[in-house]
Design an enzyme around this catalytic site. Sequence first.
Site, PDB file in Angstrom:
ATOM      1  N   ALA A   1       8.885  -7.276  -1.484  1.00 49.78           N
ATOM      2  CA  ALA A   1       8.310  -8.585  -1.321  1.00 49.78           C
ATOM      3  C   ALA A   1       9.089  -9.052  -2.051  1.00 49.78           C
ATOM      4  O   ALA A   1       9.840 -10.408  -1.851  1.00 49.78           O
ATOM      5  CB  ALA A   1       7.045  -8.417  -1.626  1.00 49.78           C
TER       6      ALA A   1
ATOM      7  N   SER B   1       3.840  -5.011  -6.535  1.00 52.96           N
ATOM      8  CA  SER B   1       4.212  -5.965  -5.218  1.00 52.96           C
ATOM      9  C   SER B   1       3.981  -5.546  -3.981  1.00 52.96           C
ATOM     10  O   SER B   1       3.536  -4.313  -3.953  1.00 52.96           O
ATOM     11  CB  SER B   1       5.503  -5.986  -5.333  1.00 52.96           C
ATOM     12  N   ASP B   2       3.788  -6.373  -3.346  1.00 46.30           N
ATOM     13  CA  ASP B   2       4.320  -5.977  -1.328  1.00 46.30           C
ATOM     14  C   ASP B   2       5.513  -5.289  -1.202  1.00 46.30           C
ATOM     15  O   ASP B   2       6.154  -5.964  -1.836  1.00 46.30           O
ATOM     16  CB  ASP B   2       4.003  -6.474  -0.515  1.00 46.30           C
ATOM     17  N   TYR B   3       5.578  -4.716  -0.365  1.00 46.45           N
ATOM     18  CA  TYR B   3       6.767  -3.486   0.143  1.00 46.45           C
ATOM     19  C   TYR B   3       7.827  -3.844   0.035  1.00 46.45           C
ATOM     20  O   TYR B   3       7.936  -5.255   1.089  1.00 46.45           O
ATOM     21  CB  TYR B   3       5.952  -2.657   1.244  1.00 46.45           C
TER      22      TYR B   3
END
Length: 724
Positions: A263, A259-261
């Site tokens: 997210a 995942s993005d930070y």
Amino acid sequence: MSRIDDLISTMTLDEKIGQLIMISLGADTIVTGPKAAADPSVADVRAGRCGSVLNLVGRDRIHALQKLAIEETRLGIPLIFGLDVIHGYHTAFPVPLGETAAFRPDVWRESARIAAEEAADDGLHLTFAPMLDLARDPRWGRIIEGPGEDPHVGRMLARAKVEGFQSADLARRDAIAATAKHFVAYGACTAGRDYAAVDISERMLHEAYLPAFEAAVRAGTLAIMPAFIDIAGRPLSGDKGFLTDLVRTKWGWEGIYVSDYDAIGELIAHGVAADFAEAAALALKAGMDIDMQSRAYPEGLKPALERGLIAMDDIDAAVRRVLAAKERLGLFDDPYGRGSVAGGAARPLAARRAAARDAAVVSMVLAKNDGLLPLAKSGGPIALIGHASVKDDEALGSWFALGDMNPITGLADGIRAAFPDRDVIVERGCDLALDGPSPESDDADIARAVEAAKKAEVVLLAIGEPALLTGEAASRTRIRLTGRQEELARAVLATGKPVVLLLGCGRPLTETWLYDAVGAVLITWYLGSEAGAAIGDVVSGARSPSGRLPVSWPRHVGQIPIFYNERPSGRPWAPGEHFTTRWVDSPNTPLWPFGHGLSYTSFEISAPRAPATFRPGESLTVEVDVADVGDRDGATTVFLFLRDRVASTTRPIMELKRFETVDLAVGERRTLRLTLEPEDFFCLGPDMVARAEPGVFDLLVGESADREKLKGIAVTLLDEAAVA
Ligand code: BGC
């Protein structure tokens, strides 16, 4: 039973969840998101509450933590160590948009290879790169991180970067895994405002935004990072249609989603989940494997299981993929391999620096030259004015995560070394000022800069956009010079001395007046460790510039979004016609088109040659002659565009299908053979099915997307029925 099945059968629920969690453990690197509520710690690793780590740097620290994971956790599963190795690790290469301007896949691949060697040498396994977000809106700060506006360029960059980072064998001790990010269409955020929602058509997604990701998948990228944004109401981090149905099922990809930070937790703010359990369930069921630094998987997976939102099988499937990734990285058999290569995994420093210098040279774009460049080796004093002449680390751009950098060859040193026989007077001119006016102390600095200009024969004005105003969370409504740089430029120009603009930027800046006023514009982006030496090479003429713009350069912010491959209008612009597609106060064309870039020499490109007809399913080889007809060696990029004249849906005015950058000696002539495959002629029909439709296609070649200068021929794809 395989090692992985074996492990899964012995794992507790906590241990399984732990494998799906990535925590940030580096105090000395950039942290790119909000801080987690409770600081994660080594205790989490020891307790098996984490399967991968980001932001930890330093060979010894990584080794120690890996040892702890192997020796002090119940199952001894190795950790994955990831970091944003974006455009180099110890040796900085040009920022991605700048390096894209080289239009040289070999350079793109090589810089990734060197970064991988350096990062692996420190024990790292995974980078969050390449960033493949097509961007047609330079207000978006992250345009600097990607391939620019064109899907074919994105595809080529994706392949080169994945191959460079991962090498032929991901288990090698000098290989690191790539993460294709941010999947997908992040660059289309509303009005270029970072993290804002995206609403684009399915057709545009397939034609423009998805191809680079598909290319990364074909090249074997181990990881993909879904983007923060939502597309038409579907936040990517929780979208099964994109993550699983398209990428895993249709494209056949077997890697891991990271995942993005934060997210996954942010699915709550998006309004598609009420709490961590719902957010975690949505993401897991979509196919997301690893939760980077949010509380959703740590706090939400168990309750989601209890509430019946997910099943143990869903968790097992993700754990299996994460363990398989660790296996592909060679971590079970060789957990300490990276960081332990005798003599280091990276090639000698001199070779890395030479590669960085070469990449920087070929990335610069000479946008304008009235004959001022190159400067003569001897002559009167050169005034080097502007912040970049005194602030060497500007050359690293916005995102260089590491403290442990090799020294930078700064601009002043580079210019002095390139002109040993000329006086070089260096003046800062004014402060960079991230926002608002610069301090008053600039009055004296500007005055000194003007004095320097008066004494000089020529001025190198090294100004632009502060690196810190580019990248993530750096959207701007005015993409112009900051602080008092405009005042400085006007004062220097008022001396009447010839001025070469060395423009440091991570996106097009709309300073059209300035480009008109100066004698030469060399776009120097942020060129990395060897920035100064490389600029010296080009300014002195030791090397001819050859970079090309990977984006259309707008005249004004009001033209944005502007890109060459738009669809035709029913009322195309025509001189003197009122009711046509146009602005009443600006030309339709950009200031500089996609692909624009000058050289110190000149080239001749022939009209393309190809068979007049071809059959469905056949490839088509196009020949183009290219010659250096100037008075020195140089390189040019030949672009091959395609135009489908009549189809069942409207087709772009032209689409880039191939490019090739050729180095030529004076007088040298070569014939390029560019082969188009059947898919290159595909069009997405009204039913969203891709197929080639018989009929006439224009093949257009030239040195940029400037339509006035392209040379073309028409070829006909025969009708299958007629052929039969
Ligand atoms: C960025 C990603 C990056 C991640 C980890 C995020 O804020 O969007 O590009 O890889 O942080 O640092």
